[in-house]
Scaffold this motif. Sequence first.
Motif, PDB file in Angstrom:
ATOM      1  N   LEU A 139       0.485  -1.245   0.061  1.00  0.00           N
ATOM      2  CA  LEU A 139       0.456   0.178   0.303  1.00  0.00           C
ATOM      3  C   LEU A 139       0.948   1.116   0.159  1.00  0.00           C
ATOM      4  N   PRO A 140       1.770   1.102   0.868  1.00  0.00           N
ATOM      5  CA  PRO A 140       2.456   2.804   0.659  1.00  0.00           C
ATOM      6  C   PRO A 140       3.059   2.694  -0.563  1.00  0.00           C
ATOM      7  N   ALA A 141       3.262   1.288  -1.812  1.00  0.00           N
ATOM      8  CA  ALA A 141       3.874   1.687  -2.780  1.00  0.00           C
ATOM      9  C   ALA A 141       2.649   2.686  -3.514  1.00  0.00           C
ATOM     10  N   LEU A 142       1.433   2.232  -3.658  1.00  0.00           N
ATOM     11  CA  LEU A 142       0.228   2.378  -4.204  1.00  0.00           C
ATOM     12  C   LEU A 142       0.122   3.981  -3.988  1.00  0.00           C
ATOM     13  N   ILE A 143       0.038   4.365  -2.957  1.00  0.00           N
ATOM     14  CA  ILE A 143       0.494   5.597  -2.605  1.00  0.00           C
ATOM     15  C   ILE A 143       1.102   6.648  -3.276  1.00  0.00           C
ATOM     16  N   ALA A 144       2.484   6.084  -3.291  1.00  0.00           N
ATOM     17  CA  ALA A 144       3.190   6.721  -3.783  1.00  0.00           C
ATOM     18  C   ALA A 144       3.460   7.168  -5.614  1.00  0.00           C
ATOM     19  N   ALA A 145       2.730   6.141  -5.529  1.00  0.00           N
ATOM     20  CA  ALA A 145       2.010   6.514  -7.313  1.00  0.00           C
ATOM     21  C   ALA A 145       0.425   6.484  -7.542  1.00  0.00           C
ATOM     22  N   ASN A 146       0.151   7.234  -7.159  1.00  0.00           N
ATOM     23  CA  ASN A 146      -0.971   7.611  -6.530  1.00  0.00           C
ATOM     24  C   ASN A 146      -2.468   7.237  -6.876  1.00  0.00           C
ATOM     25  N   GLY A 147      -1.972   5.499  -5.932  1.00  0.00           N
ATOM     26  CA  GLY A 147      -2.855   4.808  -6.512  1.00  0.00           C
ATOM     27  C   GLY A 147      -4.132   4.538  -5.167  1.00  0.00           C
TER      28      GLY A 147
END
Length: 481
Positions: free
Chosen positions: A283-291
């Motif tokens: 989820l942190p990676a998704l947050i960084a990708a605006n997902g």
Amino acid sequence: MSTGRILVVDDDAAIRTVLAEALRSEGHSVSLAESIADMERQLGSFDPELLITDVILPDGNGLDEISSVLQRRPDLPVIVLSAQNTLSTAVRATEQGAFEYLPKPFDLDELCRAVGDGLRSRANRGTVEPEGIKEDLPLIGRSPAMQDVYRTIARVVANELTVLVFGESGTGKELVARAIHDLGPRQKKPFVAINMAAIPRDLIESELFGHERGAFTGAQARTAGKFELAQGGTLFLDEIGDMPMEAQTRLLRVLQQGEFTTVGGARPIRADVRIIAATHKDLPALIAANGFREDLYYRLNVVPVTLPALRERLGDIPELARHFLDRAAQEGLSRKRLGDDALARLSAHGWPGNVRELENLMRRLAALSREELISARQIDLALAGGPGESVPIPFIGKGLEDAVEVHLASYFASFGDDLPPDGLYDRVLAEVEAPLLRLTLAAVRGNQLRAADLLGINRNTLRKKLTDHRIDPARVRRGNS
């Protein structure tokens, strides 16, 4: 560092000695007891400021004594040690009022930290009366990785905190959610699960919040959503990382305001549900990708629980495999057991599908293996090629065709340069037909009329086939093989 008077209760002299030396080196005053009776005497004479107790003692169960002790000494922190490293032990220790639970073998540094925390806490605590722990719990395994999971679950079952479960597909994230629900105060209310990855984007809001008649084309009647169906209970949001951004916004609003409206509705409805979410994604990676919304992430990630992959808890495989074979037998399949070579082969597999892959493998072996004792060779055939290449198990289409071909190829190879005995066609049909009949009967709980309809054959034909294969429907209905 806080120091104090500590009473250690354990029937193992070596453990008492190790604990006494470690705690005295930290500056604590230590007294030792080897039984509940000895503990009761020293509670008065030694007047401890912290109690460390084993569970299984010569004259009783240490867990059973905690409630009684805390009624008299509500300020006494209790640390429970146990070799019975199960979820029920962790939860019961917490419900009885224990300050901490540590599975054996324990880490001395961790125990000393727990002792220091306990002495510093010394806050008045009332006694929690347990309703009784269900022994038939869904989570299985005694590995250190699972002990961390059990301890976290034990700490959150009694409160309303939102839980976010992380783990690869097949690790058992929904089982964690069900355990928290079944052991908590909402256990008599609904448990409702929804998989975000399985719902079309344009239907997610309707699935979650419901809709009014005429809200959109095809909405011919008011329909309750998952939030409304779960009122008073638990809503499990599986694969939360696949939720569209627009639905994330509405979910965040519900979590912030504690109410929602149906699609096409105007009247707010109070959301009386406990939220447990799960994901296999970063989820942190998704947050960084605006997902994924960062504010929603923090709303959900109040208590994180990380489930280990099966390859990280190989010591649990024997217990898990036997459990799945027992369950298959209860459902009407033949009872099987695993040889030592089979267990070694299972531990060597990579388990890309985790516990779900192991469960499917055991069910497949229970259905298709003719021998009671499962060997490493049978494991190899079922896995069809080794780590990471497990055969899919659909019962129709090419998956089954491939599995049968692997099985037959091995059968021909077992005769070397010779050929199998004549009559191979009928033997193969019987080998496929018998497990199909058992599985079908188990699925319909022994109802022969329903089984015949499901198979698409005449009831008299079904009866004859059952007789030919010596399958007793009554035993299948009772859960025997």
